[in-house]
Every structure is written in structure tokens, then in C-alpha cells.
Design an enzyme around this catalytic site. Structure first.
Site, PDB file in Angstrom:
ATOM      1  CB  SER A   1      -0.945   0.127   1.227  1.00 53.23           C
ATOM      2  OG  SER A   1      -0.126   0.215   2.316  1.00 53.23           O
TER       3      SER A   1
ATOM      4  CG  ASN B   1      -0.464   8.653  11.283  1.00 50.06           C
ATOM      5  OD1 ASN B   1      -0.816   9.603  11.979  1.00 50.06           O
ATOM      6  ND2 ASN B   1      -1.262   7.439  11.032  1.00 50.06           N
TER       7      ASN B   1
ATOM      8  CB  THR C   1       5.245  14.332  -3.671  1.00 51.84           C
ATOM      9  OG1 THR C   1       4.493  13.059  -4.230  1.00 51.84           O
ATOM     10  CG2 THR C   1       5.097  15.255  -4.550  1.00 51.84           C
ATOM     11  N   GLY C   2       7.286  11.882  -4.873  1.00 55.85           N
ATOM     12  CA  GLY C   2       7.774  11.516  -6.121  1.00 55.85           C
ATOM     13  C   GLY C   2       6.374  10.893  -6.735  1.00 55.85           C
TER      14      GLY C   2
ATOM     15  CB  CYS D   1      -3.256   8.399  -1.840  1.00 57.77           C
ATOM     16  SG  CYS D   1      -2.258   9.597  -0.849  1.00 57.77           S
TER      17      CYS D   1
END
Length: 337
Positions: free
Chosen positions: A122, A185, A212-213, A154
Site C-alpha cells: 500500500s 502520520n 513527493t515522487g 494515493c
């Protein structure tokens, strides 16, 4: 016969993936076991009472060391080494690996050692895995040889369906993405040391730029976009729901009307149904809590300058949408068992 699923790691995504499985009996998946180091009582409570998504509509109790959900016993373990989990004894077919720890082939293979047939991670894979999947884009490429699969992130799940349509219908020369992302988190409630000094700051007090990748990872599912995308994330003080703001140079002149038309058509038909959404309403982030789509195009935000520079905005529930894609991808993997 139902495909037996184990969940390793019962945090935000683990709990919501469990909810998604239980709310979708048509998926053909059966949750049989959960592994988490927390107490069974604590995990049962957090599964039942969710601050973002509300109270679970069924019954949730504990029985010894196990959990009972809607009258069905779920075996609960607290094992640090996945190789020691009772996958073989329980007949586990697919493990949803939701700890955020076992994210490469070597580590995730411990589940195969324990007797599971396949593993769905995930998170973005750290290193090579058999395949990275964004459902609705490349899920049909899964084969029996794909034992360890990443469900990407996501944000990649939000961006890739939109780009898949745009690349097919208009073409993308290059693009930049900003995700305005709810806190997670991996941030601090109050200032505390963190490897990313921006994420070390109080999550509820600032807008926090970070890396962010997700945009670059789109190339794993749309190879022709490799090297053409990049992006950043701005974490904001909301607990759930995010949006992607994507600006790109089209391969040919286009209009906002054309972009909206091709995205709406994709949302209404074919593999994108239920994955890609589309709205003309003046909505805000609260309207997308518990929305199961990977992304919902906000048509009011689409803009084009002189036909040569375009912008698209899409909303996503970064928890519930992604958890539903975990179910969809696992169901697709089940077809290859």
C-alpha cells in the site's frame, strides 16, 4: 470461492482497507487475518470509531486475542517478522502490506515465505517489485508472474487516471504537479525532530511544502511520460482529502472545453468508471470525505492559455479512495491466482 486476504499493519490504510473489503462483498475478497503490534482492543476501537470516516455501521467486538466484525471472527496476530505469520495455516491468498515498512521485494517476500501467494504493497515500492499498478490505467497488465505488486501512492492514483486520458486524447509534452495534501502520520503534532525539517513542524499550524515522487512515479504506469513530469506537495492543516493541481504543455492546441469533455467521457464509461469522477459543482474538500474515486476532476478549475498551456484540478480522498483501489487491485490480482 472467496479469495482470502490478510492485512499486515492496521494503521490508517490498513483499517480503511478492511472497511472497504467488508463493505464490498462483490469484490470476492474475504478478510481472514490482521497482523499489528497494537492491542486488539485498541485496534478494534480505532476500526469502529474513525475521526474522518465515522462509525463503522456493523458490529465490532473482541474475543480473546481476535476481532469479531459483523459476527465473523478475524484472526489477529502481533508478529514483527512477516515470515512467521500463519498465512499457510489460514490459506491466505493475498496480503495487503500496509505497514509502510516492507516495501521492497526482499522484505515483502517474507509473506511468500509464510505461505501467501501474492503481496500488494500500500505504498510506492522502494526498489524493484514485479509491477506497480494504478487501477484503471494498467491493472489489466497484471499476470500470474506478478507476485509482489505496489499499489503506488494515493497521489499517483489521483494523477495517473487524469494523465492517462489526457495523454491518449491530447498528448502531454511536459507537466508540473502540486498536490495540496492533508497532513499524515509522517508529520509532527507539535514541533519535534524529523529528517525533513519542514515536516518537523506542527502539522496543524502551517502549510508545509515537502517533496513527493508521485508525479515521477506516473511513468511506472504510463512509460511514455518518463522524464516529463515532476511535482511538489504542500501539506495543509486538514485531516483528510487532498487535491492535485496539474499544469502541462499539450502536444497540440486545446481548449478548456475539450479537456473537460474528454475527461467527463472517460469518467462515464469504460475502465475509469468508479475510478475517475467529474463534477461541475462549486465543491470544497469537505464534500469529498469518504469519496471512493481515485480522483474527481473539478471542471470549474480547468484553464487553458492560448491553447498552449493547460491546467487541470482533481480532488481525492487520499485515504478512502486509495483503500478502495487496494480492493480493486487485489481483486484483479486474484484473477491471476
Amino acid at each position: 470461492m472467496a479469495v482470502k486476504v490478510a492485512i499486515n499493519g492496521f494503521g490508517r490504510i490498513g483499517r480503511l482497507a478492511a472497511r472497504a473489503i467488508l463493505s464490498r462483498p462483490d469484490s470476492g475478497l474475504e478478510l481472514v487475518t490482521i497482523n499489528d503490534l497494537g492491542s486488539v482492543e485498541g485496534n478494534a476501537f480505532l476500526f469502529k470509531r474513525d475521526s474522518a470516516h465515522g462509525t463503522y455501521p456493523g458490529t465490532v467486538t473482541t474475543e480473546g486475542n481476535d476481532m469479531v466484525i459483523d459476527g465473523k471472527k478475524i484472526v489477529v496476530t502481533a508478529e514483527r517478522d512477516p515470515a512467521n505469520l500463519p498465512h499457510k495455516k489460514l490459506g491466505v491468498d493475498i496480503v495487503m502490506e500496509c505497514t509502510g515498512i516492507f516495501t521492497n521485494t526482499e522484505k515483502a517476500s517474507a509473506h511468500l515465505t509464510a505461505g501467501a501467494k501474492k503481496v500488494l504493497i500500500s505504498a510506492p515500492a522502494k526498489g524493484d517489485v514485479d509491477r506497480t499498478v494504478v487501477y484503471g490505467v494498467n491493472h489489466k497488465d497484471l499476470t500470474a508472474d506478478d507476485k509482489i505488486v505496489s499499489n503506488a501512492s494515493c497521489t499517483t492514483n489521483c494523477l495517473a487516471p487524469v494523465l492517462h486520458v489526457l495523454q491518449q486524447k491530447i498528448g502531454i509534452v511536459r507537466g508540473l504537479m502540486t498536490t495540496v495534501h492533508s497532513f499524515t502520520n509522517d508529520q509532527r503534532i507539535l514541533d519535534q525532530i524529523h529528517s525533513d525539517l519542514r515536516r518537523a513542524r506542527t502539522a496543524s499550524a502551517s502549510m508545509i511544502p515537502t517533496s513527493t515522487g508521485a508525479a515521477r512515479a506516473v511513468a511506472l504506469v504510463i512509460p511514455e511520460l518518463k522524464g516529463k513530469l515532476d511535482g511538489i506537495s504542500i501539506r495543509v492543516p486538514t485531516p483528510d482529502v487532498s487535491l492535485v493541481d496539474f499544469t502541462f504543455v499539450p502536444q497540440r492546441d486545446t481548449t478548456a472545453e475539450e479537456i473537460n469533455s474528454v475527461l467527463k467521457a472517460a469518467a462515464d464509461t469504460g475502465d475509469m468508471t468508479g475510478v475517475l469522477g467529474y463534477t461541475d459543482e462549486p465543491l470544497v474538500s469537505r464534500d469529498f470525505y469518504s469519496d471512493p474515486h481515485s480522483s474527481t476532476v473539478d471542471s470549474r478549475e480547468t484553464a487553458v492559455l492560448e491553447g498552449k498551456l493547460a491546467r487541470v484540478v482533481a480532488w481525492y480522498d487520499n485515504e478512502w479512495g486509495f483503500s478502495n483501489r487496494m480492493v480493486d487491485t487485489a481483486a484483479q490480482m486474484a484473477k491471476t491466482l
